[in-house]
Motif scaffolding. Structure first.
Motif, PDB file in Angstrom:
ATOM      1  N   GLU A   1     -43.254  37.044 -34.129  1.00  0.00           N
ATOM      2  CA  GLU A   1     -43.925  37.572 -35.316  1.00  0.00           C
ATOM      3  C   GLU A   1     -44.403  36.414 -36.210  1.00  0.00           C
TER       4      GLU A   1
ATOM      5  N   LYS B   1     -30.283  50.242 -41.128  1.00  0.00           N
ATOM      6  CA  LYS B   1     -30.177  48.832 -41.486  1.00  0.00           C
ATOM      7  C   LYS B   1     -31.084  48.587 -42.679  1.00  0.00           C
TER       8      LYS B   1
ATOM      9  N   GLU C   1     -32.067  48.580 -32.060  1.00  0.00           N
ATOM     10  CA  GLU C   1     -33.053  48.605 -33.139  1.00  0.00           C
ATOM     11  C   GLU C   1     -34.376  49.120 -32.597  1.00  0.00           C
TER      12      GLU C   1
ATOM     13  N   TYR D   1     -42.879  46.770 -41.552  1.00  0.00           N
ATOM     14  CA  TYR D   1     -43.901  45.859 -41.003  1.00  0.00           C
ATOM     15  C   TYR D   1     -45.044  46.626 -40.327  1.00  0.00           C
TER      16      TYR D   1
HETATM   17  O1  LIG Z   1     -33.541  42.562 -38.123  1.00  0.00           O
HETATM   18  C1  LIG Z   1     -34.774  42.505 -38.080  1.00  0.00           C
HETATM   19  O2  LIG Z   1     -35.529  43.420 -37.683  1.00  0.00           O
HETATM   20  C2  LIG Z   1     -35.392  41.194 -38.389  1.00  0.00           C
HETATM   21  O3  LIG Z   1     -34.604  40.444 -39.279  1.00  0.00           O
HETATM   22  C3  LIG Z   1     -36.840  41.245 -38.828  1.00  0.00           C
HETATM   23  O4  LIG Z   1     -36.937  41.593 -40.177  1.00  0.00           O
HETATM   24  C4  LIG Z   1     -37.469  39.916 -38.574  1.00  0.00           C
HETATM   25  O5  LIG Z   1     -37.169  39.512 -37.253  1.00  0.00           O
HETATM   26  C5  LIG Z   1     -38.960  39.973 -38.719  1.00  0.00           C
HETATM   27  O6  LIG Z   1     -39.489  40.769 -37.659  1.00  0.00           O
HETATM   28  C6  LIG Z   1     -39.532  38.587 -38.658  1.00  0.00           C
HETATM   29  O7  LIG Z   1     -40.917  38.637 -38.820  1.00  0.00           O
END
Ligand SMILES: O=C(O)[C@H](O)[C@@H](O)[C@@H](O)[C@H](O)CO
Ligand SMILES: [Mg+2]
Length: 382
Positions: free
Chosen positions: A35, A144, A310, A317
């Protein structure tokens, strides 16, 4: 069978898909992305393509070792994300060629369904309870959330109280109806993690994730000795060779490798097995797209110590595209009462909507995370 072409597609919200074609018409899909560094990983994938074209895609182990060991320098976020997506596509090809889901090639199911969790709140956690209540109607009970905003290397009791107040609000509102992990997101320094963990103990979070940055891994064991909260980490660790040191030193109760950052199915299946030997749980990180999630699920369903998955449905995002927008067999990804079943179709189990991917790739956003700054102007961990 021979590999004939590798094509990458950067698409909204911040993902990249890889299509690997063969001379027998079987196509495999992967999701090699980091990412915010998609273009860098894309270049790495295209460099690997130079040695992959003409090779037999069924020889996954040899191709993996050649990609990892054959170019002298190895490991790290970029190269292991490129290898991860290529590895996913190779497993997809193999499963399709043999007519079975990847989990069958890895020894078959160890469970009937896999527990998943959902993100609530965003970078700046707010309205968390309302988010949870909405998702609870859909059957989720595990969540989370980010634990803090910017946090100083040495911060104040007031900053700790602010972070704790959010969690106390969730606990007061929902109590043990829900379980939640708190993601410190690497924003908390080692000196501040200890008092913050202690202040959060009364609310019994399911785990605290990235209590410190992966480069501070030597603190995991010390922090674990100071708290009863299970500690989780792994999204910024990229191979067995990083996880082995953490497992040996102790302190981490849950490893969270990302199937699109830590070498793919081949590597993460090995990491899961290593963790099992230390009685450590496996909970793959996956804030990404459907191919990455499918790869996670293939390993979840063959790993005894897989406990939580997850998935990015509704994550903060996913602007411009949602988890299943590029998927034809959406019903296979149905989540019921917080669980998902093994994907039944051959390979990774994702039927990619290629036309939609090609269309989306024509105007892909170039996503980058924000650069946060502390009040004094110094850069803050995001
Ligand atoms: O736990 C999660 O999903 C992650 O901490 C996530 O927030 C990050 O990996 C993000 O995608 C980095 O751009
Ligand atoms: Mg995280």
């Amino acid at each position: 069978m021979k590999i004939t072409r590798l094509t990458t597609y950067r698409v909204a919200p911040r993902w990249m898909f890889l299509k690997v074609e063969t001379d027998e018409g079987i196509t495999g899909w992967g999701e090699p992305v980091l990412e915010g560094r998609a273009r860098t990983v894309e270049a790495a994938v295209q460099e690997f393509a130079e040695t992959l074209i003409g090779q037999d895609p069924m020889r996954i182990n040899d191709l993996w070792q050649t990609m990892y060991r054959g170019h002298f320098y190895r490991g790290g976020a970029i190269l292991m994300s490129a290898i991860a997506g290529i590895d996913q596509a190779l497993w997809d090809i193999k499963g399709k060629a043999l007519g079975v889901p990847v989990y069958q090639l890895l020894g078959g199911l160890v469970r009937d369904k896999m527990k998943v969790y959902s993100w609530v709140g965003g970078d700046r956690p707010a309205d968390i309870v309302a988010d949870m209540q909405r998702l609870m109607e859909g059957g989720f009970d595990t969540f989370k959330l980010n634990g803090t905003e910017e946090f100083g290397l040495l911060d104040t009791p007031r900053a700790i109280d602010t972070a704790v107040a959010k969690i106390a609000g969730v606990h007061d509102a929902l109590g043990t109806q829900v379980s939640f992990g708190i993601d410190f997101h690497g924003r908390v320094s080692a000196p501040m993690a200890k008092p913050l963990l202690k202040a959060l103990e009364p609310f019994r979070p399911l785990f605290v994730e990235e209590p410190v940055l992966a480069e501070q891994a030597e603190h995991y064991a010390r922090l674990a000795a100071s708290t009863s909260i299970p500690l989780a980490a792994g999204e910024r660790m990229y191979s067995r060779f990083e996880f082995k040191r953490v497992l040996e030193a102790g302190g981490i109760a849950i490893v969270q490798p990302d199937l699109s950052h830590a070498g793919g199915i081949t590597e993460c299946h090995k990491i899961a097995s290593m963790a099992e030997a230390y009685d450590v749980a496996f909970a793959p990180h996956c804030p990404l797209g459907p191919v990455a999630l499918a790869a996670c699920l293939q390993v979840d369903f063959v790993s005894h110590n897989a406990v939580l998955q997850e998935q990015s449905m509704g994550i903060h995002y996913n602007k411009g595209a949602e988890l299943l927008d590029y998927v034809i067999n959406k019903e296979d990804f149905r989540i019921a009462n917080g669980y998902i079943h093994a994907l039944p179709k051959p390979g990774l189990g994702v039927e990619v909507d290629e036309e939609r991917v090609i269309r989306a790739a024509k105007n892909a956003p170039d996503w980058h995370n924000p650069i946060w700054r502390h009040k004094d102007g110094s850069v803050a961990e995001w």
